[in-house]
Design a protein around this motif. Structure first.
Motif, PDB file in Angstrom:
ATOM      1  N   ASN A 146       0.822  -1.210   0.000  1.00 33.88           N
ATOM      2  CA  ASN A 146       0.000   0.000   0.000  1.00 33.88           C
ATOM      3  C   ASN A 146       0.863   1.271   0.000  1.00 33.88           C
ATOM      4  O   ASN A 146       0.679   2.174   0.827  1.00 33.88           O
ATOM      5  CB  ASN A 146      -0.955  -0.014   1.201  1.00 33.88           C
ATOM      6  CG  ASN A 146      -2.091   0.983   1.025  1.00 33.88           C
ATOM      7  OD1 ASN A 146      -2.393   1.383  -0.108  1.00 33.88           O
ATOM      8  ND2 ASN A 146      -2.700   1.406   2.113  1.00 33.88           N
ATOM      9  N   LEU A 147       1.812   1.321  -0.927  1.00 35.95           N
ATOM     10  CA  LEU A 147       2.770   2.444  -0.986  1.00 35.95           C
ATOM     11  C   LEU A 147       2.062   3.740  -1.383  1.00 35.95           C
ATOM     12  O   LEU A 147       1.145   3.716  -2.200  1.00 35.95           O
ATOM     13  CB  LEU A 147       3.876   2.135  -2.002  1.00 35.95           C
ATOM     14  CG  LEU A 147       4.763   0.931  -1.670  1.00 35.95           C
ATOM     15  CD1 LEU A 147       5.691   0.615  -2.841  1.00 35.95           C
ATOM     16  CD2 LEU A 147       5.570   1.180  -0.398  1.00 35.95           C
ATOM     17  N   HIS A 148       2.513   4.852  -0.798  1.00 36.23           N
ATOM     18  CA  HIS A 148       1.934   6.156  -1.146  1.00 36.23           C
ATOM     19  C   HIS A 148       2.988   7.044  -1.823  1.00 36.23           C
ATOM     20  O   HIS A 148       4.170   6.685  -1.881  1.00 36.23           O
ATOM     21  CB  HIS A 148       1.317   6.829   0.080  1.00 36.23           C
ATOM     22  CG  HIS A 148       2.271   6.999   1.227  1.00 36.23           C
ATOM     23  ND1 HIS A 148       3.287   7.913   1.224  1.00 36.23           N
ATOM     24  CD2 HIS A 148       2.359   6.336   2.417  1.00 36.23           C
ATOM     25  CE1 HIS A 148       3.957   7.846   2.356  1.00 36.23           C
ATOM     26  NE2 HIS A 148       3.419   6.878   3.099  1.00 36.23           N
ATOM     27  N   GLU A 149       2.524   8.224  -2.288  1.00 41.12           N
ATOM     28  CA  GLU A 149       3.413   9.122  -3.054  1.00 41.12           C
ATOM     29  C   GLU A 149       4.673   9.499  -2.277  1.00 41.12           C
ATOM     30  O   GLU A 149       5.753   9.611  -2.861  1.00 41.12           O
ATOM     31  CB  GLU A 149       2.691  10.418  -3.451  1.00 41.12           C
ATOM     32  CG  GLU A 149       1.829  10.313  -4.688  1.00 41.12           C
ATOM     33  CD  GLU A 149       0.397   9.909  -4.360  1.00 41.12           C
ATOM     34  OE1 GLU A 149       0.121   9.626  -3.157  1.00 41.12           O
ATOM     35  OE2 GLU A 149      -0.421   9.853  -5.288  1.00 41.12           O
ATOM     36  N   GLY A 150       4.526   9.718  -0.964  1.00 43.25           N
ATOM     37  CA  GLY A 150       5.679  10.109  -0.148  1.00 43.25           C
ATOM     38  C   GLY A 150       6.781   9.063  -0.218  1.00 43.25           C
ATOM     39  O   GLY A 150       7.971   9.403  -0.340  1.00 43.25           O
ATOM     40  N   GLN A 151       6.383   7.786  -0.175  1.00 41.31           N
ATOM     41  CA  GLN A 151       7.390   6.710  -0.251  1.00 41.31           C
ATOM     42  C   GLN A 151       7.977   6.628  -1.660  1.00 41.31           C
ATOM     43  O   GLN A 151       9.165   6.364  -1.825  1.00 41.31           O
ATOM     44  CB  GLN A 151       6.749   5.377   0.146  1.00 41.31           C
ATOM     45  CG  GLN A 151       6.458   5.287   1.633  1.00 41.31           C
ATOM     46  CD  GLN A 151       5.505   4.148   1.945  1.00 41.31           C
ATOM     47  OE1 GLN A 151       4.429   4.052   1.373  1.00 41.31           O
ATOM     48  NE2 GLN A 151       5.916   3.279   2.844  1.00 41.31           N
ATOM     49  N   PHE A 152       7.127   6.849  -2.657  1.00 39.45           N
ATOM     50  CA  PHE A 152       7.625   6.834  -4.037  1.00 39.45           C
ATOM     51  C   PHE A 152       8.665   7.942  -4.237  1.00 39.45           C
ATOM     52  O   PHE A 152       9.756   7.711  -4.758  1.00 39.45           O
ATOM     53  CB  PHE A 152       6.461   7.016  -5.022  1.00 39.45           C
ATOM     54  CG  PHE A 152       6.874   6.844  -6.454  1.00 39.45           C
ATOM     55  CD1 PHE A 152       6.918   5.583  -7.028  1.00 39.45           C
ATOM     56  CD2 PHE A 152       7.254   7.934  -7.222  1.00 39.45           C
ATOM     57  CE1 PHE A 152       7.325   5.415  -8.345  1.00 39.45           C
ATOM     58  CE2 PHE A 152       7.659   7.771  -8.536  1.00 39.45           C
ATOM     59  CZ  PHE A 152       7.689   6.509  -9.095  1.00 39.45           C
ATOM     60  N   ASN A 153       8.336   9.147  -3.748  1.00 40.36           N
ATOM     61  CA  ASN A 153       9.284  10.263  -3.879  1.00 40.36           C
ATOM     62  C   ASN A 153      10.575   9.970  -3.113  1.00 40.36           C
ATOM     63  O   ASN A 153      11.671  10.325  -3.561  1.00 40.36           O
ATOM     64  CB  ASN A 153       8.665  11.571  -3.357  1.00 40.36           C
ATOM     65  CG  ASN A 153       7.505  12.008  -4.226  1.00 40.36           C
ATOM     66  OD1 ASN A 153       7.355  11.543  -5.351  1.00 40.36           O
ATOM     67  ND2 ASN A 153       6.662  12.890  -3.704  1.00 40.36           N
ATOM     68  N   ALA A 169      10.128   6.342 -13.464  1.00 43.60           N
ATOM     69  CA  ALA A 169       8.917   7.021 -12.984  1.00 43.60           C
ATOM     70  C   ALA A 169       7.659   6.481 -13.660  1.00 43.60           C
ATOM     71  O   ALA A 169       6.562   6.609 -13.131  1.00 43.60           O
ATOM     72  CB  ALA A 169       9.049   8.523 -13.202  1.00 43.60           C
ATOM     73  N   LYS A 170       7.835   5.840 -14.806  1.00 43.71           N
ATOM     74  CA  LYS A 170       6.676   5.301 -15.538  1.00 43.71           C
ATOM     75  C   LYS A 170       5.959   4.205 -14.762  1.00 43.71           C
ATOM     76  O   LYS A 170       4.810   3.899 -15.055  1.00 43.71           O
ATOM     77  CB  LYS A 170       7.116   4.762 -16.900  1.00 43.71           C
ATOM     78  CG  LYS A 170       7.526   5.853 -17.852  1.00 43.71           C
ATOM     79  CD  LYS A 170       7.792   5.308 -19.237  1.00 43.71           C
ATOM     80  CE  LYS A 170       8.229   6.438 -20.159  1.00 43.71           C
ATOM     81  NZ  LYS A 170       9.209   6.029 -21.122  1.00 43.71           N
ATOM     82  N   VAL A 171       6.652   3.580 -13.790  1.00 45.37           N
ATOM     83  CA  VAL A 171       6.015   2.476 -13.052  1.00 45.37           C
ATOM     84  C   VAL A 171       5.187   2.987 -11.870  1.00 45.37           C
ATOM     85  O   VAL A 171       4.612   2.189 -11.129  1.00 45.37           O
ATOM     86  CB  VAL A 171       7.035   1.423 -12.543  1.00 45.37           C
ATOM     87  CG1 VAL A 171       7.886   0.890 -13.675  1.00 45.37           C
ATOM     88  CG2 VAL A 171       7.901   1.978 -11.420  1.00 45.37           C
ATOM     89  N   ARG A 172       5.130   4.299 -11.717  1.00 45.41           N
ATOM     90  CA  ARG A 172       4.460   4.899 -10.558  1.00 45.41           C
ATOM     91  C   ARG A 172       3.092   4.253 -10.272  1.00 45.41           C
ATOM     92  O   ARG A 172       2.841   3.787  -9.170  1.00 45.41           O
ATOM     93  CB  ARG A 172       4.306   6.388 -10.842  1.00 45.41           C
ATOM     94  CG  ARG A 172       3.962   7.235  -9.675  1.00 45.41           C
ATOM     95  CD  ARG A 172       4.089   8.699 -10.085  1.00 45.41           C
ATOM     96  NE  ARG A 172       3.643   9.543  -9.010  1.00 45.41           N
ATOM     97  CZ  ARG A 172       2.375   9.790  -8.761  1.00 45.41           C
ATOM     98  NH1 ARG A 172       1.446   9.265  -9.529  1.00 45.41           N
ATOM     99  NH2 ARG A 172       2.039  10.555  -7.750  1.00 45.41           N
ATOM    100  N   THR A 173       2.233   4.237 -11.281  1.00 44.53           N
ATOM    101  CA  THR A 173       0.879   3.719 -11.021  1.00 44.53           C
ATOM    102  C   THR A 173       0.883   2.206 -10.801  1.00 44.53           C
ATOM    103  O   THR A 173      -0.045   1.674 -10.203  1.00 44.53           O
ATOM    104  CB  THR A 173      -0.091   4.055 -12.185  1.00 44.53           C
ATOM    105  OG1 THR A 173       0.508   3.619 -13.404  1.00 44.53           O
ATOM    106  CG2 THR A 173      -0.366   5.540 -12.263  1.00 44.53           C
ATOM    107  N   ASP A 174       1.941   1.523 -11.266  1.00 40.16           N
ATOM    108  CA  ASP A 174       2.016   0.063 -11.048  1.00 40.16           C
ATOM    109  C   ASP A 174       2.384  -0.269  -9.604  1.00 40.16           C
ATOM    110  O   ASP A 174       2.033  -1.338  -9.118  1.00 40.16           O
ATOM    111  CB  ASP A 174       3.077  -0.576 -11.972  1.00 40.16           C
ATOM    112  CG  ASP A 174       2.708  -0.446 -13.436  1.00 40.16           C
ATOM    113  OD1 ASP A 174       1.507  -0.453 -13.741  1.00 40.16           O
ATOM    114  OD2 ASP A 174       3.630  -0.339 -14.268  1.00 40.16           O
ATOM    115  N   VAL A 175       3.144   0.626  -8.946  1.00 36.68           N
ATOM    116  CA  VAL A 175       3.615   0.284  -7.590  1.00 36.68           C
ATOM    117  C   VAL A 175       2.763   0.922  -6.480  1.00 36.68           C
ATOM    118  O   VAL A 175       2.751   0.411  -5.366  1.00 36.68           O
ATOM    119  CB  VAL A 175       5.116   0.622  -7.368  1.00 36.68           C
ATOM    120  CG1 VAL A 175       5.983   0.024  -8.446  1.00 36.68           C
ATOM    121  CG2 VAL A 175       5.378   2.103  -7.240  1.00 36.68           C
TER     122      VAL A 175
END
Ligand code: HEM
Length: 142
Positions: free
Chosen positions: A98-105, A133-139
């Motif tokens: 359940n990763l969020h944007e903060g973790q992605f950044n 960055a293209k995998v953003r919505t996948d993760v």
């Protein structure tokens, strides 16, 4: 062979000797330093993750030896290198986190710091980040 034919053949030979060597443009894999460069980058990224409290807890129960291997394969494939990725799909690998944007950044910042630490040039850093960055919505939110 006539004199004109001989002159023609010599002209072609002379011209081809002067022609600049045509090289394929460097792949991102080459710019990252091939397998050795990607291995250094992977180690540096793992060090950054371990030192980042926003990220480190996610890796508590992860087999880091395996992660190191498949992450390097992933970077190799994404950068057009001669590798085969044997890990999970991005959605499957991050399912249940359940990763969020903060973790992605945070991961993007850590990867950028890792690239700087192993002297990857800024344009090359940008090329790799753009692809990852293209995998953003996948993760996210899996
Ligand atoms: C640019 C975004 C990301 C990319 C390209 C990426 C890439 C990968 C790859 C290639 C793997 C290996 C897959 C496998 O185990 O078979 C992986 C696993 C993993 N990733 Fe990511 N990741 C990204 C974002 C994140 C984020 C934001 C986090 C958490 C902060 C994270 C945490 C993990 C963890 C904990 C694993 C290990 C999973 C396991 O072994 O069970 N990743 N990632």
């Amino acid at each position: 062979m006539t004199g004109r034919t001989i002159v023609f053949i010599f002209s072609i030979l002379a011209l081809s000797a002067c022609a600049p060597t045509v090289r394929a443009p460097a792949t991102l894999y080459d710019q990252l330093g091939g397998n050795a460069g990607i291995a250094r980058l992977t180690d540096a990224a793992i060090d950054q993750y371990a030192a980042d409290p926003r990220v480190a807890p996610m890796f508590d129960h992860v087999d880091i030896g395996r992660f190191r291997r498949v992450f390097a394969e992933y970077i190799c494939v994404v950068s057009d290198g001669p590798c085969r990725y044997t890990g999970a799909s991005m959605a499957d690998a991050h399912r249940g986190m359940n990763l969020h944007e903060g973790q992605f950044n945070a991961i993007v910042e850590d990867l950028t710091a890792a690239m700087t630490s192993v002297h990857v040039s800024v344009p090359t850093q940008n090329r790799l980040i753009k692809r990852l960055a293209k995998v953003r919505t996948d993760v996210l939110y899996k």
